[in-house]
Design a protein around this motif. Structure first.
Motif, PDB file in Angstrom:
ATOM      1  N   LEU A  60      44.951  57.761 -33.500  1.00 35.34           N
ATOM      2  CA  LEU A  60      45.677  58.215 -32.307  1.00 35.34           C
ATOM      3  C   LEU A  60      45.308  57.384 -31.083  1.00 35.34           C
ATOM      4  N   ASP A  61      44.039  57.011 -30.962  1.00 37.91           N
ATOM      5  CA  ASP A  61      43.636  56.154 -29.841  1.00 37.91           C
ATOM      6  C   ASP A  61      44.329  54.796 -29.906  1.00 37.91           C
ATOM      7  N   SER A 111      51.669  60.683 -30.899  1.00 35.83           N
ATOM      8  CA  SER A 111      50.988  60.237 -29.686  1.00 35.83           C
ATOM      9  C   SER A 111      52.007  59.780 -28.654  1.00 35.83           C
ATOM     10  N   ASN A 112      51.651  59.907 -27.383  1.00 34.80           N
ATOM     11  CA  ASN A 112      52.486  59.382 -26.306  1.00 34.80           C
ATOM     12  C   ASN A 112      52.303  57.875 -26.219  1.00 34.80           C
ATOM     13  N   VAL A 154      57.361  59.331 -27.263  1.00 30.05           N
ATOM     14  CA  VAL A 154      56.282  59.607 -28.207  1.00 30.05           C
ATOM     15  C   VAL A 154      56.527  58.824 -29.494  1.00 30.05           C
ATOM     16  N   THR A 198      51.909  54.674 -23.798  1.00 29.25           N
ATOM     17  CA  THR A 198      51.338  54.497 -22.474  1.00 29.25           C
ATOM     18  C   THR A 198      52.426  54.164 -21.461  1.00 29.25           C
ATOM     19  N   ARG A 209      47.975  55.379 -28.920  1.00 32.88           N
ATOM     20  CA  ARG A 209      48.101  55.711 -27.504  1.00 32.88           C
ATOM     21  C   ARG A 209      48.093  54.462 -26.621  1.00 32.88           C
ATOM     22  N   GLN A 210      47.461  53.399 -27.054  1.00 27.18           N
ATOM     23  CA  GLN A 210      47.367  52.173 -26.271  1.00 27.18           C
ATOM     24  C   GLN A 210      48.663  51.367 -26.297  1.00 27.18           C
TER      25      GLN A 210
END
Length: 190
Positions: A138-139, A99-100, A107, A102, A142-143
């Motif tokens: 992943l969510d 994941s990237n 990554v 924020t 991502r945060q």
């Protein structure tokens, strides 16, 4: 002239009296309908309170019985003479998660392993809902921001967030989470 005024006043009162009579009739009709409905539905019947309490107790007993296939997984006890301990079971997710972060081009790539004290049904549920669980993880990843990486407890906090999100997904679909811990078996930030 006085006779004409009396007639005019009498005519003015006549429609008002008709309206009052119609309103009273409507109220009586409505009240009759309500009372009739209550009578037909048995509202005025004498009820045996003891019989109702007995029925309620039977329903509660029936609903409290465990239903076949509906109970959640059971914890697997570990044999230990001095205190009750639970067996730790582990399962690693097959593919790593990427994941990237924020607000940056960096990554984060992790491989996850989950631990439970419950029986194999938790792992079956994890395999069954793996796409939804991967999405939740992943969510959570991502945060994260680049500033979060420097926090001393970043990995512990991220693992706890992923665990909570995964348990929420399992609870949504299977009515039971069961994931006790999430561990990173690999953790790379580039």
């Amino acid at each position: 002239m006085a006779d004409e005024e009396v007639e005019v006043e009498g005519k003015k009162k006549s429609p008002l009296v008709k309206i009052i009579i119609i309103a009273v009739a409507a109220i009586v009709l409505l009240a009759g309908t309500v009372v009739g409905t209550m009578f037909l539905t048995g509202f005025f019947d004498r009820k045996d309170i003891h019989e109702m309490e007995k029925r309620l107790a039977e329903l509660e007993a029936k609903n409290s019985e465990p239903k076949e296939g509906a109970s959640g997984p059971q914890k697997v006890a570990k044999e230990s003479p001095e205190l009750t301990r639970f067996e730790n079971s582990y399962m690693e997710l097959e593919k790593p998660l990427v994941s990237n972060l924020t607000g940056t081009r960096k990554v984060i790539q992790v491989s996850l392993s989950i631990m439970t004290h419950y029986d194999e049904r938790v792992f079956k549920n994890v395999k069954k809902h793996e796409p939804a669980l991967r999405s939740a993880a992943l969510d959570a990843m991502r945060q994260s921001t680049e500033a979060d990486l420097s926090a001393p407890d970043f990995r512990k906090n991220l693992a706890a967030k992923i665990r909570d999100d995964m348990n929420a997904v399992l609870s949504k679909y299977e009515d039971f989470g069961g994931i006790e811990e999430v561990f990173f078996t690999s953790f790379v930030v580039q």
